[in-house]
Design a protein around this motif. Structure first.
Motif, mmCIF file in Angstrom:
data_model
loop_
_atom_site.group_PDB
_atom_site.id
_atom_site.type_symbol
_atom_site.label_atom_id
_atom_site.label_comp_id
_atom_site.label_asym_id
_atom_site.label_seq_id
_atom_site.Cartn_x
_atom_site.Cartn_y
_atom_site.Cartn_z
ATOM 1 N N ALA A 192 0.867 -1.187 0.000
ATOM 2 C CA ALA A 192 0.000 0.000 0.000
ATOM 3 C C ALA A 192 0.898 1.229 0.000
ATOM 4 C CB ALA A 192 -0.926 0.002 1.218
ATOM 5 N N ASP A 193 0.293 2.387 -0.201
ATOM 6 C CA ASP A 193 1.067 3.627 -0.133
ATOM 7 C C ASP A 193 1.720 3.757 1.244
ATOM 8 O OD1 ASP A 193 0.356 4.277 -2.690
ATOM 9 O OD2 ASP A 193 -1.311 5.597 -2.097
ATOM 10 N N GLY A 194 2.922 4.301 1.247
ATOM 11 C CA GLY A 194 3.622 4.526 2.510
ATOM 12 C C GLY A 194 4.601 3.427 2.877
ATOM 13 N N PHE A 195 4.528 2.289 2.171
ATOM 14 C CA PHE A 195 5.470 1.203 2.443
ATOM 15 C C PHE A 195 6.743 1.382 1.630
ATOM 16 C CE2 PHE A 195 1.756 -0.968 4.123
ATOM 17 C CZ PHE A 195 2.296 -1.736 5.149
ATOM 18 N N GLU A 196 7.868 1.027 2.209
ATOM 19 C CA GLU A 196 9.147 1.051 1.504
ATOM 20 C C GLU A 196 9.796 -0.306 1.596
ATOM 21 O OE1 GLU A 196 11.772 4.195 1.893
ATOM 22 O OE2 GLU A 196 10.225 5.720 1.677
ATOM 23 N N ARG A 197 10.350 -0.741 0.460
ATOM 24 C CA ARG A 197 11.074 -2.012 0.459
ATOM 25 C C ARG A 197 12.343 -1.855 1.294
ATOM 26 N NH1 ARG A 197 11.596 -3.121 -4.973
ATOM 27 N NH2 ARG A 197 9.952 -4.700 -5.042
ATOM 28 N N VAL A 198 12.629 -2.853 2.145
ATOM 29 C CA VAL A 198 13.815 -2.791 2.995
ATOM 30 C C VAL A 198 14.675 -4.019 2.752
ATOM 31 C CG1 VAL A 198 12.775 -1.380 4.816
ATOM 32 C CG2 VAL A 198 12.554 -3.876 4.915
ATOM 33 N N ARG A 199 15.930 -3.861 3.093
ATOM 34 C CA ARG A 199 16.861 -4.979 2.964
ATOM 35 C C ARG A 199 16.467 -6.100 3.928
ATOM 36 N NH1 ARG A 199 23.404 -4.513 4.000
ATOM 37 N NH2 ARG A 199 23.909 -6.699 3.559
ATOM 38 N N THR A 200 16.393 -7.313 3.407
ATOM 39 C CA THR A 200 15.991 -8.453 4.222
ATOM 40 C C THR A 200 17.096 -8.817 5.209
ATOM 41 O OG1 THR A 200 14.661 -9.310 2.393
ATOM 42 C CG2 THR A 200 15.199 -10.846 4.165
#
Length: 292
Positions: free
Chosen positions: A269-277
């Motif tokens: 959804a809006d507001g989410f950012e992909r992060v390093r696992t």
């Protein structure tokens, strides 16, 4: 000589009906192996079984060609064990206690003094050797525990929840010690602290409710999830809604704010950012899948 610990179809149910181990099979090579799971997962039951302290209901354990469940006396001569709680005589000095344990281990009198000194130096306790054990900090006690586990040149070392309760400095010192001893023998590190495994272990297993959920190397497990972990800060009152609508694998507080991690192939959804696992994401996503 390189050894492999092979566990096949190990099961254990206690008289109260708790099934602590359910058909556990693992192959553990030379080096540091992390057994990761929440409290009550069955880790300590497995460690006590491998340490010949209790019997399983079924299954087999082999250390090379040695039958661990049948040849207990031979196994104990090759074993170093640091349980969660280990007893010592609190009024003895570290040097006196280790000398006593070395004698019990069967180390010849002519080698005892040299062996004890070498282990106290290896565990960075030589300068504190004359201090009573009841004056030791938690980290010093754990390092003493490793010193006694190393008596007799063991081929298998089992360490159960060694860093719980240690401050960051002692934990780092203990990690450095474990990494040194885990190069040429089988070392099993049982813990619920993910960082212990990510920092130290080249192989691992995740266990919950007595069952093995995942095995492999930490880097490979992280790579499989790469690109599918998303993060965002949410209000405390919003958390329940996000947990209902998304595959939330973990929540934590950061600077007083609630941060959630969500597993998804695309932006949830809006507001989410992909992060390093990280290995923490592997751990919590594995537990979530098992509970679903």
């Amino acid at each position: 000589m390189s050894l492999t610990l092979t566990i096949e179809h190990l099961s254990k149910t206690y008289p109260n009906g708790v099934r602590a181990l359910n058909d556990v099979s693992l192959e553990i090579p030379t080096g540091m192996f992390g057994l990761l799971g929440p409290n009550g997962a069955g880790k300590s039951t497995l460690m006590r079984t491998l340490a010949t302290l209790q019997e399983p209901d079924s299954g087999s354990v082999m250390l090379g060609d040695l039958d661990v469940l049948r040849d207990k006396d031979r196994v104990r001569r090759l074993l170093g064990y640091l349980p969660q709680e280990f007893g010592v005589y609190p009024r003895l000095s570290a040097q006196a206690m280790l000398s006593h344990l070395a004698a019990l281990k069967g180390i010849p009198p002519g080698e005892l003094k040299e062996t004890v000194e070498a282990l106290l130096r290896q565990t960075n306790l030589w300068d504190d050797r004359k201090k009573r054990l009841d004056t030791f900090s938690g980290g010093m006690k754990q390092r003493f525990g490793i010193a006694q586990a190393l008596l007799g040149d063991p081929k298998l070392i089992i360490v159960d929840e060694p860093t719980a309760g240690l401050d960051p400095t002692e934990r780092l010192r203990f990690h450095n010690l474990l990494s040194q001893i885990g190069e040429n023998i089988v070392v099993i590190l049982s813990t619920h602290i993910v960082e212990d495994v990510s920092d130290l272990c080249s192989r691992m297993a995740i266990i919950s409710k007595g069952e093995v959920l995942l095995t492999g190397d930490p880097a490979g497990a992280i790579e499989e999830l790469e690109g599918r972990i998303w993060s965002r800060v949410v209000g405390r009152e919003e958390l329940a809604g996000y947990e209902r609508d998304h595959h939330v694998i973990s929540t934590r507080l950061s600077a007083g704010r609630t941060v959630i991690h969500v597993y998804a192939d695309e932006r949830p959804a809006d507001g989410f950012e992909r992060v390093r696992t990280e290995l923490t994401d592997v751990y919590f996503s594995t537990l979530k899948r098992a509970a679903a």
